[in-house]
Design a protein around this motif. Structure first.
Motif, short mmCIF file in Angstrom:
data_model
loop_
_atom_site.label_atom_id
_atom_site.label_comp_id
_atom_site.label_asym_id
_atom_site.label_seq_id
_atom_site.Cartn_x
_atom_site.Cartn_y
_atom_site.Cartn_z
N SER A 24 0.83 -1.22 0.00
CA SER A 24 0.00 0.00 0.00
C SER A 24 0.86 1.26 0.00
O SER A 24 0.56 2.23 -0.72
CB SER A 24 -0.94 -0.01 1.21
OG SER A 24 -0.22 -0.22 2.41
N LEU A 74 2.92 1.69 -3.25
CA LEU A 74 2.03 2.14 -4.33
C LEU A 74 1.85 3.66 -4.30
O LEU A 74 1.80 4.31 -5.36
CB LEU A 74 0.67 1.44 -4.20
CG LEU A 74 -0.29 1.58 -5.38
CD1 LEU A 74 0.31 1.00 -6.66
CD2 LEU A 74 -1.62 0.91 -5.07
N LYS A 109 2.84 6.06 -7.49
CA LYS A 109 1.84 6.95 -8.11
C LYS A 109 2.32 8.41 -8.07
O LYS A 109 2.07 9.17 -9.00
CB LYS A 109 0.49 6.80 -7.41
CG LYS A 109 -0.21 5.48 -7.73
CD LYS A 109 -1.59 5.41 -7.10
CE LYS A 109 -2.32 4.15 -7.54
NZ LYS A 109 -3.67 4.04 -6.96
N TYR A 155 -3.94 -5.64 -4.28
CA TYR A 155 -3.09 -4.63 -4.90
C TYR A 155 -2.54 -5.06 -6.26
O TYR A 155 -2.07 -4.21 -7.03
CB TYR A 155 -1.91 -4.30 -3.97
CG TYR A 155 -2.35 -3.76 -2.63
CD1 TYR A 155 -2.73 -2.44 -2.47
CD2 TYR A 155 -2.41 -4.60 -1.52
CE1 TYR A 155 -3.14 -1.95 -1.24
CE2 TYR A 155 -2.82 -4.13 -0.28
CZ TYR A 155 -3.19 -2.81 -0.15
OH TYR A 155 -3.61 -2.34 1.07
N GLN A 207 -3.55 -3.21 -9.51
CA GLN A 207 -3.04 -1.85 -9.60
C GLN A 207 -1.57 -1.84 -10.00
O GLN A 207 -1.13 -0.97 -10.77
CB GLN A 207 -3.21 -1.14 -8.25
CG GLN A 207 -4.68 -0.98 -7.83
CD GLN A 207 -4.81 -0.20 -6.55
OE1 GLN A 207 -4.46 0.97 -6.48
NE2 GLN A 207 -5.32 -0.84 -5.51
N TYR A 208 -0.80 -2.80 -9.51
CA TYR A 208 0.61 -2.88 -9.89
C TYR A 208 0.76 -3.30 -11.35
O TYR A 208 1.65 -2.80 -12.06
CB TYR A 208 1.35 -3.85 -8.97
CG TYR A 208 1.81 -3.21 -7.69
CD1 TYR A 208 3.03 -2.55 -7.61
CD2 TYR A 208 1.01 -3.22 -6.55
CE1 TYR A 208 3.46 -1.94 -6.44
CE2 TYR A 208 1.42 -2.63 -5.37
CZ TYR A 208 2.65 -1.97 -5.32
OH TYR A 208 3.06 -1.36 -4.16
N SER A 242 -9.12 -0.69 -2.88
CA SER A 242 -7.89 -0.20 -2.27
C SER A 242 -7.79 -0.63 -0.81
O SER A 242 -6.80 -1.22 -0.40
CB SER A 242 -7.82 1.33 -2.35
OG SER A 242 -7.78 1.77 -3.67
#
Length: 503
Positions: free
Chosen positions: A219, A222, A226, A257, A260-261, A398
């Motif tokens: 988390s 990330l 970003k 996650y 998103q990765y 998330s």
């Protein structure tokens, strides 16, 4: 090819004797660890109290030494923090890992001896790299640097000579020079206090470096990634860090996650490598590229015991050694370590996926489940159901937390969820229906309680704004890699706090 990469790759290709012992002689490893620990601590306050000089077998140890929680062992830890020698472990301990994580509001201070730092934590890291190189013999990992996220550290209020901080900060503070040259950012930035400032410094410093690896809690990493994409005006890290090939992660379940990765990295090149590195020790590491279970590290100064999770929830605490475990059963993990934690209930629930060698997955926490109505819902159930639900609804979660709504005259019994979406579903009710159905498929106890809405009704899910959980953690003074959102709770304290914060 980088000369440094060639040297280190060759070194780790040949550094596999410890892994060989763990895989081929697991019981001998544990027997040796047990003898080493008991012998080393026999002249400590703890060792004298429980007559370690007379302990010659596991059964004696099991019958003589009580199971411990942090609360039961803290009076001894406090004496160590104040500077007393030979309390739980031989010599004087000056390092203490500050742990809160998902365990509640009170911080814990876990002793980190010099032996545990070297023989458990750093040795576990070397084992991980050895296994990674074995799986990827042509790796170029050591030709660049690994971005490693850490917390901060400071002197203890009880003793200015005692250092307290996140285990990641302690590891970076005392990391060997050769290893420090392979990581970034510099210690001055890595150990900065204040998470908002630290994350910005991380992003600004590393955006132009040759990053080949990442290490940290998914988390928080990330958030840094970003921010770097925002600074550079990019949608993917491929053009910023084209040589990125490894992400060593732990601390939380990675499944939520992963999508998103994959969106921002080269998923064909980047390997996601799970490790089990807690404040109390480095316990396990992934040992195969495309399997997310982990090899239990049995020769790194830790002696393991296990309690059947079903027994544990019924206040039955019979422990068994490694030889007696079975596959696909949830166990509470109990550790004795070369930092002086004795028969310590760490709070994690694991399951063995293999007995040859001994591989595990983390399925939950002893305090993080919902069993208000006999449904016995654990984190592993929820993560699997959420993954399928997100795939079916093309959404991304998330953060989340869930708790029961108890039956009374005005309310029906059900589970209430607060979910922060990265990509929300087009229809939250459909998302709810699918999640409910998947939970029933995965957990038969949940299915029985949900049958015909007789006891447990369909879950209530609220979508909360992005940033809600970070805002809540900030309000509690809990920003940082050692802090995680409590996913499941049998009480409504957290969910009510967040709802109150949102107004």
């Amino acid at each position: 090819m980088s000369y440094v990469n060639f040297i280190l790759r060759s070194y780790f290709q040949n550094k596999n004797s410890n892994i060989h012992k763990i895989v081929n002689e697991p019981f001998l490893c544990q027997k040796s660890s047990f003898r080493y620990l008991v012998k080393a601590a026999r002249n400590t306050v703890w060792g004298k109290k429980y007559n370690y000089r007379q302990l010659t077998s596991y059964r004696q140890f099991q019958e003589t030494v009580p199971l411990n929680t942090y609360e039961s062992i803290y009076p001894f830890i406090e004496r160590m923090i104040k500077g007393e020698r030979n309390v739980l472990w031989r010599g004087k301990t000056r390092m203490f890992s500050k742990s809160s994580g998902t365990s509640g509001s009170k911080s814990k201070f876990i002793p980190v001896s010099l032996e545990s730092l070297i023989e458990c934590n750093y040795k576990g890291g070397k084992d991980t790299l050895s296994l990674y190189v074995k799986n990827r013999p042509e790796t170029q990992l050591f030709s660049g640097k690994t971005l490693s996220l850490s917390g901060s550290m400071r002197s203890s209020e009880l003793n200015p000579k005692a250092i307290c901080g996140d285990i990641s900060a302690i590891l970076i503070k005392y990391i060997p020079d050769w290893a420090n040259h392979l990581r970034t950012p510099p210690k001055k930035i890595a150990l900065t206090d204040g998470w908002n400032e630290k994350l910005e410094l991380f992003a600004q410093h590393t955006k132009k470096e040759n990053i080949t690896g990442l290490a940290g809690v998914p988390s928080w990493i990330l958030i840094i990634l970003k921010r770097i994409l925002e600074i550079e005006g990019k949608e993917s890290l491929n053009s910023i860090w084209p040589n990125l090939e490894l992400f060593m992660h732990g601390g939380v379940n990675f499944t939520p996650y992963l999508p998103q990765y994959k969106e921002i990295t080269n998923a064909n090149k980047l390997l996601f490598w799970q490790i089990y590195n807690a404040s109390e020790g480095y316990f396990a590491t992934q040992d195969r590229c495309f399997a997310d279970d982990m090899l239990l590290l049995l020769n790194n100064g830790v002696f393991y015991e296990f309690i059947n999770f079903s027994d544990f929830t019924n206040n039955q605490f019979h422990t068994i050694p490694l030889e007696e475990v079975k596959e696909n059963i949830n166990y509470v993990i109990v550790i004795s370590t070369n930092a002086g934690l004795w028969r310590y209930i760490i709070g994690d629930v694991i399951q063995f996926t293999s007995l040859n060698p001994y591989r595990i997955i983390i399925t939950g926490r002893t305090t993080h489940f919902i069993n208000a109505f006999g449904e016995e819902l654990i984190i592993d159930n929820v993560e699997k159901a959420l993954q399928i639900t997100c795939e079916k609804t093309q959404s991304l979660v998330s953060e989340y937390t869930a708790a029961p709504i108890y039956l009374d005259n005005n309310k029906k019994a059900c589970h209430e969820w607060l979910i922060e979406f990265e990509t929300p579903p087009s229809d939250l009710q459909i998302f709810t229906d699918i999640l409910d159905a998947e939970l029933m498929k995965i957990n038969s106890d949940y299915e029985v309680k949900r049958s015909f809405d007789l006891l447990l009704h369909k879950p209530i899910i609220h979508q909360v704004p992005q940033g809600t959980f970070i805002q809540w953690m900030a309000s509690k003074g809990k920003l940082g890699g050692q802090y995680k959102v409590i996913r499941l709770s049998n009480n409504r304290n957290i969910i009510e706090e967040i709802k109150k914060m949102l107004g």
